[in-house]
Design a protein around this motif. Structure first.
Motif, PDB file in Angstrom:
ATOM      1  N   UNK A 137       1.489  -1.001   0.224  1.00 45.52           N
ATOM      2  CA  UNK A 137      -0.191  -0.257  -0.250  1.00 45.52           C
ATOM      3  C   UNK A 137       1.086   0.754  -0.018  1.00 45.52           C
ATOM      4  N   UNK A 138       1.981   1.457  -0.710  1.00 45.31           N
ATOM      5  CA  UNK A 138       2.938   2.232  -0.655  1.00 45.31           C
ATOM      6  C   UNK A 138       2.833   2.829  -1.655  1.00 45.31           C
ATOM      7  N   UNK A 139       3.604   3.771  -2.550  1.00 46.95           N
ATOM      8  CA  UNK A 139       3.935   4.352  -4.296  1.00 46.95           C
ATOM      9  C   UNK A 139       5.280   4.053  -4.030  1.00 46.95           C
ATOM     10  N   UNK A 140       4.537   3.228  -6.045  1.00 50.01           N
ATOM     11  CA  UNK A 140       5.787   2.882  -6.553  1.00 50.01           C
ATOM     12  C   UNK A 140       7.669   3.783  -5.920  1.00 50.01           C
ATOM     13  N   UNK A 141       7.455   5.610  -6.073  1.00 47.18           N
ATOM     14  CA  UNK A 141       8.633   5.621  -5.994  1.00 47.18           C
ATOM     15  C   UNK A 141       9.132   6.156  -4.719  1.00 47.18           C
ATOM     16  N   UNK A 142       8.113   5.711  -3.858  1.00 47.85           N
ATOM     17  CA  UNK A 142       8.114   5.934  -2.392  1.00 47.85           C
ATOM     18  C   UNK A 142       8.813   5.226  -2.186  1.00 47.85           C
ATOM     19  N   UNK A 143       9.112   3.563  -2.454  1.00 46.55           N
ATOM     20  CA  UNK A 143      10.372   2.310  -1.912  1.00 46.55           C
ATOM     21  C   UNK A 143      11.277   2.871  -1.783  1.00 46.55           C
ATOM     22  N   UNK A 144      12.422   3.840  -3.320  1.00 47.76           N
ATOM     23  CA  UNK A 144      13.430   4.295  -3.062  1.00 47.76           C
ATOM     24  C   UNK A 144      13.801   4.419  -2.131  1.00 47.76           C
ATOM     25  N   UNK A 145      13.088   5.309  -0.934  1.00 54.06           N
ATOM     26  CA  UNK A 145      13.340   5.841   0.387  1.00 54.06           C
ATOM     27  C   UNK A 145      14.049   5.831   1.027  1.00 54.06           C
ATOM     28  N   UNK A 146      13.058   4.065   0.715  1.00 48.15           N
ATOM     29  CA  UNK A 146      13.675   2.996   2.401  1.00 48.15           C
ATOM     30  C   UNK A 146      14.961   2.143   1.777  1.00 48.15           C
ATOM     31  N   UNK A 147      14.282   2.346   0.397  1.00 46.97           N
ATOM     32  CA  UNK A 147      15.489   0.500   0.105  1.00 46.97           C
ATOM     33  C   UNK A 147      15.871   1.607  -1.283  1.00 46.97           C
ATOM     34  N   UNK A 148      17.495   1.833  -1.093  1.00 47.97           N
ATOM     35  CA  UNK A 148      17.959   1.688  -2.633  1.00 47.97           C
ATOM     36  C   UNK A 148      17.943   1.510  -3.893  1.00 47.97           C
ATOM     37  N   UNK A 149      18.326  -0.491  -4.058  1.00 47.72           N
ATOM     38  CA  UNK A 149      17.666  -0.893  -4.992  1.00 47.72           C
ATOM     39  C   UNK A 149      16.973  -2.270  -4.840  1.00 47.72           C
ATOM     40  N   UNK A 150      16.563  -3.107  -5.688  1.00 46.72           N
ATOM     41  CA  UNK A 150      15.768  -3.953  -5.152  1.00 46.72           C
ATOM     42  C   UNK A 150      16.839  -5.208  -4.216  1.00 46.72           C
ATOM     43  N   UNK A 151      17.846  -4.980  -4.654  1.00 48.28           N
ATOM     44  CA  UNK A 151      18.902  -6.361  -4.367  1.00 48.28           C
ATOM     45  C   UNK A 151      18.674  -5.998  -2.456  1.00 48.28           C
ATOM     46  N   UNK A 199      16.725 -18.762  -0.825  1.00 46.07           N
ATOM     47  CA  UNK A 199      18.248 -19.881  -0.616  1.00 46.07           C
ATOM     48  C   UNK A 199      18.643 -20.758  -2.397  1.00 46.07           C
ATOM     49  N   UNK A 200      17.873 -21.253  -2.905  1.00 49.86           N
ATOM     50  CA  UNK A 200      17.948 -22.158  -3.546  1.00 49.86           C
ATOM     51  C   UNK A 200      17.988 -20.320  -4.975  1.00 49.86           C
ATOM     52  N   UNK A 201      17.028 -20.028  -5.103  1.00 49.85           N
ATOM     53  CA  UNK A 201      17.004 -19.207  -6.348  1.00 49.85           C
ATOM     54  C   UNK A 201      18.474 -17.819  -6.518  1.00 49.85           C
ATOM     55  N   UNK A 202      18.640 -17.382  -4.984  1.00 50.56           N
ATOM     56  CA  UNK A 202      20.027 -16.713  -5.225  1.00 50.56           C
ATOM     57  C   UNK A 202      21.238 -17.505  -5.318  1.00 50.56           C
ATOM     58  N   UNK A 203      20.897 -18.612  -5.203  1.00 52.21           N
ATOM     59  CA  UNK A 203      22.623 -18.598  -4.778  1.00 52.21           C
ATOM     60  C   UNK A 203      23.282 -18.834  -6.215  1.00 52.21           C
ATOM     61  N   UNK A 204      21.799 -19.410  -7.135  1.00 57.00           N
ATOM     62  CA  UNK A 204      22.670 -19.286  -8.388  1.00 57.00           C
ATOM     63  C   UNK A 204      22.902 -18.005  -9.135  1.00 57.00           C
ATOM     64  N   UNK A 205      22.630 -17.009  -8.257  1.00 54.73           N
ATOM     65  CA  UNK A 205      23.415 -15.721  -9.003  1.00 54.73           C
ATOM     66  C   UNK A 205      24.185 -15.348  -8.114  1.00 54.73           C
ATOM     67  N   UNK A 206      24.811 -15.713  -6.970  1.00 58.18           N
ATOM     68  CA  UNK A 206      26.012 -15.428  -6.019  1.00 58.18           C
ATOM     69  C   UNK A 206      27.469 -15.093  -6.876  1.00 58.18           C
ATOM     70  N   UNK A 207      27.119 -15.315  -7.577  1.00 55.95           N
ATOM     71  CA  UNK A 207      28.372 -15.554  -8.692  1.00 55.95           C
ATOM     72  C   UNK A 207      28.768 -13.399  -8.165  1.00 55.95           C
ATOM     73  N   UNK A 247      28.753 -10.289  -7.881  1.00 47.36           N
ATOM     74  CA  UNK A 247      28.115  -9.141  -7.487  1.00 47.36           C
ATOM     75  C   UNK A 247      26.407  -9.521  -7.595  1.00 47.36           C
ATOM     76  N   UNK A 248      25.473  -8.323  -6.870  1.00 52.40           N
ATOM     77  CA  UNK A 248      24.328  -8.376  -6.694  1.00 52.40           C
ATOM     78  C   UNK A 248      23.026  -9.079  -5.812  1.00 52.40           C
ATOM     79  N   UNK A 249      23.310 -10.220  -6.226  1.00 50.15           N
ATOM     80  CA  UNK A 249      22.494 -10.768  -5.160  1.00 50.15           C
ATOM     81  C   UNK A 249      23.051 -11.182  -3.867  1.00 50.15           C
TER      82      UNK A 249
END
Lengths: 217, 217
Positions: free
Chosen positions: B66-80, B137-145, B147-149
């Motif tokens: 229940x929060x506008x999309x743009x406001x998300x970036x006030x709390x978290x810089x990225x999806x990660x 765990x399983x989803x993120x383990x694949x991308x642990x190369x 950076x990023x995940x």
DNA sequence: GTCTATAGCCAGATAGAC
DNA sequence: GTCTATCTGGCTATAGAC
């Protein structure tokens, strides 16, 4: 489970063969080119395993197969169709691996142990990317609502059914439960192995299961 | 594992609270609003569990919270960053669940059985979407190369370490192996339960593990 | 059958008014 | 702190030349 030794159709050969594949010999009728579809499926299987379903783009697959992006749509109408083809290829590879074990071993307990011996060869790959079949099942199961996502459950159902027949041949009345138990143990060990990045986890669990199977005779 | 009974910070409360949350009472300093960040994390935990990491968009999360999309970036810089916050919330919930069991049961075998009794309450959810911790765990383990995940491995490492302490308290020299075995068995059963869409798989395996723990005393 | 070019959409992320 | 509007890029899928 995983792609067996004779895994030509799934993962092992995917990264290779970047050629453009012109100049195929005639005489095969107006077919769809010599193995281009197979190369696409093999490349897709590898990318889906290493990157996951959603993170893998058709451009990734086309590039890995050495085929232009637009041409992919000559062989597969949608991304979901490619995924379905990958599942079928995996299912065929599992079936032929189990068939090979079945032909080579007469004793059901020896067959079950032969399965784990075969899987042991892939521990490093599993530690890096998880079990190709288990991870695919898990990702697709979330999106099985209504439409779109193909059903990957045969990838675990086939080995369970096969293991059940072996336990039944050993005279166990609880063959189904034992089959689920043994495949669950493998899948869980594969998950922890990749989460912890430690192939030793899967090695130890596989050895333990082999000993456990012996204890049942 | 899973979010426990007192899972306020992860999944249970996510879908609720669609209000716009204006007019917060003053007196809490220039903080970040009354629980908006918490609501975002709770909504993210639910969406990540139900849809998977890659399939979940920031718009999905914002809408669920229940929060506008743009406001998300006030709390978290990225999806990660949101994913990392979800992992931390899960880890905290796991820790407090295990702490609760620890406080309520003195006997280590009883504690281990209490863990499975708690998990049993979520079998239906697991059958539909898998174990929230294992699938993440399983989803993120694949991308642990490189950076990023973010690293989700604490979500399995914390329960393993806790189980290891219980087995050690039971006087088992192979406490670590037993801990891995029991958590792997749960994760594998959760995977099969969701792949086969059958909560009975997890029920049977949980009962079997409880009996097995008793057999160890 | 094969491939290039691109349409159309939607994602993550940003700018800047309030 | 909050929110609307929007930029930019990458994705699936298609059109149509060869």
């Amino acid at each position: 489970m995983t792609n067996s030794d004779r895994t030509t159709s799934t993962e092992a050969s995917a990264a290779a063969a970047p050629g453009k594949e012109h100049g195929r010999e005639p005489g095969r009728g107006p077919g769809r080119g010599p193995g281009k579809r197979e190369r696409l499926v093999a490349a897709a299987a590898q990318m889906l395993h290493q990157q996951g379903v959603e993170a893998t783009t058709l451009a990734d697959i086309a590039k890995a197969a050495g085929i232009p992006l637009g041409n992919v749509y000559y062989y597969f109408k949608t991304k979901a169709d490619i995924i379905a083809a990958v599942i079928e290829a995996h299912a065929a590879a599992i079936g032929s691996m189990l068939g090979g074990i079945q032909a080579g071993q007469a004793d059901p307990a020896a067959r079950l142990k032969a399965l784990f011996a075969t899987l042991a060869g892939e521990n490093e790959m599993v530690a890096r990317y998880g079990c190709p079949h288990g991870t695919l099942c898990q990702e697709l199961a979330k999106h099985a609502d209504g439409a779109g996502a193909p059903d990957a459950s045969p990838l675990v159902r086939i080995p369970i059914d096969w293991a059940e027949r072996q336990f039944a041949a050993m005279g166990r009345a609880d063959a189904r439960d034992l089959a689920i138990q043994v495949i669950a143990a493998y899948q869980g060990a594969a998950l922890l192995t990749s989460a912890l990045r430690d192939p030793a986890v899967l090695e130890r669990e596989s050895r333990r299961m082999a000993a456990w199977i012996d204890s049942l005779r």
